[in-house]
Design a protein around this motif. Structure first.
Motif, PDB file in Angstrom:
ATOM      1  N   LEU A 156       0.804  -1.228   0.000  1.00 34.92           N
ATOM      2  CA  LEU A 156       0.000   0.000   0.000  1.00 34.92           C
ATOM      3  C   LEU A 156       0.836   1.276   0.000  1.00 34.92           C
ATOM      4  N   VAL A 157       2.141   1.153  -0.155  1.00 34.67           N
ATOM      5  CA  VAL A 157       3.015   2.330  -0.058  1.00 34.67           C
ATOM      6  C   VAL A 157       2.586   3.425  -1.019  1.00 34.67           C
ATOM      7  N   HIS A 158       2.287   3.066  -2.251  1.00 30.72           N
ATOM      8  CA  HIS A 158       1.961   4.077  -3.263  1.00 30.72           C
ATOM      9  C   HIS A 158       0.462   4.159  -3.532  1.00 30.72           C
ATOM     10  N   ASN A 159      -0.343   3.510  -2.700  1.00 32.12           N
ATOM     11  CA  ASN A 159      -1.790   3.503  -2.928  1.00 32.12           C
ATOM     12  C   ASN A 159      -2.414   4.833  -2.519  1.00 32.12           C
ATOM     13  N   LYS A 160      -3.336   5.327  -3.337  1.00 29.73           N
ATOM     14  CA  LYS A 160      -3.974   6.610  -3.068  1.00 29.73           C
ATOM     15  C   LYS A 160      -5.495   6.510  -3.087  1.00 29.73           C
ATOM     16  N   THR A 161      -6.037   5.299  -2.959  1.00 33.63           N
ATOM     17  CA  THR A 161      -7.491   5.136  -2.946  1.00 33.63           C
ATOM     18  C   THR A 161      -8.014   4.563  -1.634  1.00 33.63           C
ATOM     19  N   GLY A 205       3.469  -5.360  14.072  1.00 40.63           N
ATOM     20  CA  GLY A 205       2.528  -5.088  12.991  1.00 40.63           C
ATOM     21  C   GLY A 205       2.114  -3.633  12.941  1.00 40.63           C
ATOM     22  N   TRP A 206       1.809  -3.049  14.110  1.00 45.50           N
ATOM     23  CA  TRP A 206       1.401  -1.644  14.138  1.00 45.50           C
ATOM     24  C   TRP A 206       2.557  -0.718  13.775  1.00 45.50           C
ATOM     25  N   GLU A 207       3.788  -1.125  14.085  1.00 47.20           N
ATOM     26  CA  GLU A 207       4.946  -0.331  13.680  1.00 47.20           C
ATOM     27  C   GLU A 207       5.061  -0.289  12.160  1.00 47.20           C
ATOM     28  N   ALA A 208       4.793  -1.427  11.518  1.00 45.57           N
ATOM     29  CA  ALA A 208       4.813  -1.457  10.051  1.00 45.57           C
ATOM     30  C   ALA A 208       3.748  -0.523   9.484  1.00 45.57           C
ATOM     31  N   MET A 209       2.582  -0.476  10.158  1.00 45.16           N
ATOM     32  CA  MET A 209       1.520   0.409   9.708  1.00 45.16           C
ATOM     33  C   MET A 209       1.929   1.875   9.892  1.00 45.16           C
ATOM     34  N   SER A 210       2.591   2.183  10.999  1.00 47.80           N
ATOM     35  CA  SER A 210       3.068   3.547  11.230  1.00 47.80           C
ATOM     36  C   SER A 210       4.072   3.965  10.168  1.00 47.80           C
ATOM     37  N   THR A 211       4.969   3.043   9.815  1.00 47.69           N
ATOM     38  CA  THR A 211       5.970   3.340   8.791  1.00 47.69           C
ATOM     39  C   THR A 211       5.317   3.569   7.443  1.00 47.69           C
ATOM     40  N   LEU A 212       4.238   2.842   7.154  1.00 48.49           N
ATOM     41  CA  LEU A 212       3.502   3.059   5.905  1.00 48.49           C
ATOM     42  C   LEU A 212       2.992   4.487   5.830  1.00 48.49           C
ATOM     43  N   LEU A 213       2.472   4.981   6.944  1.00 46.81           N
ATOM     44  CA  LEU A 213       1.873   6.313   6.946  1.00 46.81           C
ATOM     45  C   LEU A 213       2.893   7.419   7.087  1.00 46.81           C
ATOM     46  N   CYS A 214       4.040   7.096   7.674  1.00 49.85           N
ATOM     47  CA  CYS A 214       5.070   8.127   7.841  1.00 49.85           C
ATOM     48  C   CYS A 214       6.437   7.463   7.924  1.00 49.85           C
ATOM     49  N   SER A 216      12.689   7.603   7.219  1.00 55.46           N
ATOM     50  CA  SER A 216      14.052   7.397   6.728  1.00 55.46           C
ATOM     51  C   SER A 216      14.662   8.676   6.177  1.00 55.46           C
ATOM     52  N   SER A 217      13.872   9.453   5.477  1.00 56.35           N
ATOM     53  CA  SER A 217      14.351  10.717   4.916  1.00 56.35           C
ATOM     54  C   SER A 217      13.150  11.610   4.665  1.00 56.35           C
ATOM     55  N   ILE A 218      13.436  12.867   4.349  1.00 60.12           N
ATOM     56  CA  ILE A 218      12.340  13.790   4.043  1.00 60.12           C
ATOM     57  C   ILE A 218      11.567  13.313   2.822  1.00 60.12           C
ATOM     58  N   LEU A 219      12.280  12.823   1.819  1.00 57.09           N
ATOM     59  CA  LEU A 219      11.617  12.326   0.620  1.00 57.09           C
ATOM     60  C   LEU A 219      10.736  11.119   0.938  1.00 57.09           C
ATOM     61  N   ASP A 220      11.248  10.205   1.762  1.00 54.99           N
ATOM     62  CA  ASP A 220      10.447   9.034   2.129  1.00 54.99           C
ATOM     63  C   ASP A 220       9.189   9.442   2.892  1.00 54.99           C
ATOM     64  N   THR A 221       9.312  10.440   3.744  1.00 53.05           N
ATOM     65  CA  THR A 221       8.136  10.933   4.456  1.00 53.05           C
ATOM     66  C   THR A 221       7.148  11.561   3.483  1.00 53.05           C
ATOM     67  N   TYR A 222       7.680  12.290   2.522  1.00 59.59           N
ATOM     68  CA  TYR A 222       6.831  12.975   1.541  1.00 59.59           C
ATOM     69  C   TYR A 222       6.017  11.986   0.712  1.00 59.59           C
ATOM     70  N   ILE A 223       6.617  10.866   0.327  1.00 58.42           N
ATOM     71  CA  ILE A 223       5.934   9.895  -0.531  1.00 58.42           C
ATOM     72  C   ILE A 223       5.244   8.793   0.270  1.00 58.42           C
ATOM     73  N   SER A 224       5.138   8.960   1.592  1.00 60.78           N
ATOM     74  CA  SER A 224       4.416   7.989   2.415  1.00 60.78           C
ATOM     75  C   SER A 224       2.935   7.993   2.057  1.00 60.78           C
ATOM     76  N   ASN A 225       2.196   7.041   2.625  1.00 65.02           N
ATOM     77  CA  ASN A 225       0.763   6.942   2.362  1.00 65.02           C
ATOM     78  C   ASN A 225       0.025   8.011   3.176  1.00 65.02           C
TER      79      ASN A 225
END
Length: 680
Positions: A500-505, A534-543, A546-555
């Motif tokens: 779901l990293v790049h999912n926008k729906t 599991g919840w940590e993985a979900m948090s990483t998906l949303l934010c 790792s870097s500003i760019l990674d945060t920017y392209i998060s879900n």
């Protein structure tokens, strides 16, 4: 009658019991709740000033005895109540009577049981209603939890004859003869009259119908939950329906205990009313053969027969209603067989019926019926909502077999489905069936937006892996995915988040449910399977930090992982990200996450500042503006404005040249000469 008034609302619940599965018709939408105000002392001031923003007002008549300034009877009823009469902007008024005993004692002043708190007097209530009657901007009034006795007729008479009022709902009232006479006022301009669970008896319905005979403005009438009405009352309603001026479009008689005698009285009137498009006859206690005999003569588009005792022949008769678009058959399993369901689906296909919504949850379709349904779906391209929750085999309470579901999903390979809402919870779909379903979703159901697979007990964590491929499919368009009560562990959640990293729906993925102790399901199943990892993985998906760019392209789209985040004990950071994602301005969501994650007030002196110090001075003003811009009004998430202001201050302090225009211009010129020399 809200279920009839509104368009399909695919709310996902445990077993589909609370899903809006009644039949719907189109209408103009209600006023937006943007102007919703609870009437307290402060808002009274705005109301008196004719504040244009106050379009939806909620009045609590302080009948529960709890303290607070939001209660209406804390004001001067006679003086301040006039502000409602004079207001020109209120469109919808919600009146809540919290006390359970209001109106049950007809003294001058009512007392609420043991608590001893004074309730509004009869005189105060009369003045309050008279103020409403004088108002000429109110279109809709909802009155809830009110027991209106003898004096109620005088209170409501003006409402029914109100010049602007179009919708009136009184829920849990005690509406007897004199009150119903008022509601049938000859000057009434009502289009929608909703009186559910109001203890209406024959006397009340006769009084109401006497006023409605010849009425041409009323389009929707709800009398659900008034099970004391007999054939005497229904005969009065038939007189209204048979009048040439009657223009009813929707009639809700759900849960009224209509028996064969009452059905015979209503029969010709119902099917002779050409304007009637929506009819709710759910929860009758006995079969009404006479009603089904003439179904093919009707022009009904939306029909709800939930929990009726329908037999196989009556079921097949439904397939002859050529105008039918929405059909609710939930819970009619006791008098039907798989063979009857098979004939029903075959008849629908043969007659070319083009349904938009079909609810067959809690029915005894069986394998043979499910196979016929698969063939029907290959030709019914109009279907948008299909509800198949907890399907049984024959008269048995055992679920349909895994093999039956496998055959069903295989038969859909030729389907060019336009389904939007699909509910398949609490069924015996196994790993192989889940794999087949995912194939159909990827290739044949690309318009699907809401999918429920709750309590699919036979699907193991291995089986849920098939879902990850669907999540990554270019055809994936889901907005809501309900997986509560399933065997989903940390590994599956991690796989989902990667997909779901790049999912926008996808806005909601339900992974947990608080189950009652009496349930067959383990109440702690999700607590045990989904842990901190599991919840940590979900948090990483949303934010992704790792870097500003990674945060920017998060879900920035997913904002819900269960019905109640507090009961799920989610980590605080995950809850914060989910709240941030509720905002529709995704650029602002990304900015807030970047500021909170990489430039929080605690880190302003850290190396994160280097990201800005390395910028060219020409770029720096744009970056500063991006940092410090004001968050829009109505922001629902956690705001990082304090962090952005602090960061701006520290940036200015560490790069003083930004405040020296001459130095900045000189450095900019030097930089340009070096750039030109490099090009040479």
């Amino acid at each position: 009658m809200d279920e009839i008034n509104n368009q399909i609302d695919p709310v996902l619940d445990n077993n589909g019991d609370n899903v809006n599965d009644n039949n719907d018709i189109e209408e103009d939408s209600d006023d937006e709740d943007d102007g919703y105000y609870l009437l307290d002392k402060i808002n009274f001031h705005h109301l008196k000033q004719n504040d244009v923003s106050m379009t939806v007002v909620n009045v609590d008549l302080n009948c529960d005895g709890h303290g607070g300034e939001s209660y209406f009877n804390g004001i001067d009823w006679k003086v301040d109540g006039d502000c409602i009469a004079d207001n020109r902007h209120i469109k919808r008024l919600n009146i809540e009577f919290s006390g359970r005993c209001l109106g049950r004692h007809c003294g001058e002043k009512y007392i609420l049981g043991e608590q001893g708190h004074n309730l509004p007097t009869k005189q105060q209530l009369q003045h309050f209603f008279s103020c409403i009657c004088q108002n000429r901007s109110i279109i809709q009034i909802n009155i809830q939890s009110i027991y209106i006795d003898e004096f109620g007729g005088g209170l409501l008479e003006g409402l029914a004859g109100h010049l602007s009022l179009e919708r009136l709902q009184i829920e849990y009232g005690r509406l007897r003869g004199v009150v119903c006479t008022a509601l049938g006022h000859e000057k009434s301009k009502l289009k929608d009259l909703c009186l559910p669970n109001c203890e209406i008896h024959d006397e009340g319905l006769v009084a109401l119908c006497n006023g409605l005979v010849g009425n041409s403005t009323l389009k929707k009438l709800c009398l659900s939950g008034n099970d004391a009405i007999t054939s005497v009352g229904w005969r009065a309603l038939s007189t209204v329906l048979q009048h040439p001026n009657c223009k009813l479009v929707a009639l809700d008689l759900n849960n009224n205990g209509i028996n064969d005698d009452s059905a015979n009285v209503l029969n010709s009137a119902l099917w002779g009313l050409s304007s009637l498009k929506t009819l709710d006859l759910g929860w009758r206690q006995c079969a009404c053969q006479s009603l089904f005999n003439q179904l093919s003569l009707s022009s009904i588009e939306n029909l709800n027969l939930e929990c009726n005792l329908i037999n196989d022949s009556e079921l097949v008769a439904l397939a002859s209603i050529n105008t039918l678009r929405s059909l609710g058959l939930k819970g009619v399993r006791r008098s039907t067989t798989p063979a009857g369901w098979s004939s029903f689906f075959v008849s629908l296909q043969r007659n070319g019926i083009q349904l938009v919504k079909l609810n067959i949850s809690l029915t005894s379709i069986g394998d043979v019926g499910l196979a016929a349904l698969g063939q029907l779906l290959n030709t019914m391209s109009t279907l948008r909502t299909l509800m198949m929750i907890n399907i049984f085999t024959g008269h048995s309470f055992d679920n349909l077999t895994p093999h039956g579901w496998q055959t069903f999903f295989t038969s859909l390979q030729e389907t060019n489905s336009n389904l939007v809402n699909l509910f398949l919870g609490s069924n015996k779909i196994d790993n192989h069936g889940m794999e087949l379903l995912m194939r159909r979703l990827v290739s044949n159901m690309i318009s699907l937006k809401h999918l429920s697979l709750r309590y699919s007990d036979l699907v193991s964590p291995t089986g849920w892996q098939a879902l990850t491929g669907y999540l990554q499919s270019p055809n994936f368009a889901l907005e809501t995915l309900d997986l509560e009560g399933n065997n989903i562990n940390d590994d599956i959640v991690t796989a989902f988040t990667s997909a779901l990293v790049h999912n926008k729906t996808l806005e909601q993925i339900h992974l947990y449910q608080e189950v009652d102790s009496d349930s067959d399901y383990d109440a702690d199943v999700n607590n045990e399977l989904i842990t901190e990892r599991g919840w940590e993985a979900m948090s990483t998906l949303l934010c992704n930090k790792s870097s500003i760019l990674d945060t920017y392209i998060s879900n920035h789209t997913l904002h819900k992982v269960g019905d109640n985040h507090e009961e799920m004990n989610l980590p605080d950071d995950l809850v914060s990200y989910l709240e941030l994602n509720e905002n529709k301005d995704k650029a602002e969501v990304a900015r807030q996450k970047i500021l909170q994650t990489h430039f929080s007030t605690e880190d302003n002196e850290s190396s994160n500042m280097q990201e800005f110090l390395d910028m060219e001075l020409e770029v720096m003003p744009t970056a500063i503006a991006w940092i410090g811009r004001t968050t829009q009004t109505g922001w629902s998430g956690t705001c990082a404005s304090g962090s952005s202001l602090s960061l701006t201050y520290n940036l200015m302090r560490r790069v003083p040249d930004l405040l020296d225009l001459k130095t900045a211009q000189m450095k900019s010129s030097v930089g340009k000469r070096k750039h030109d020399a490099h090009l040479v």
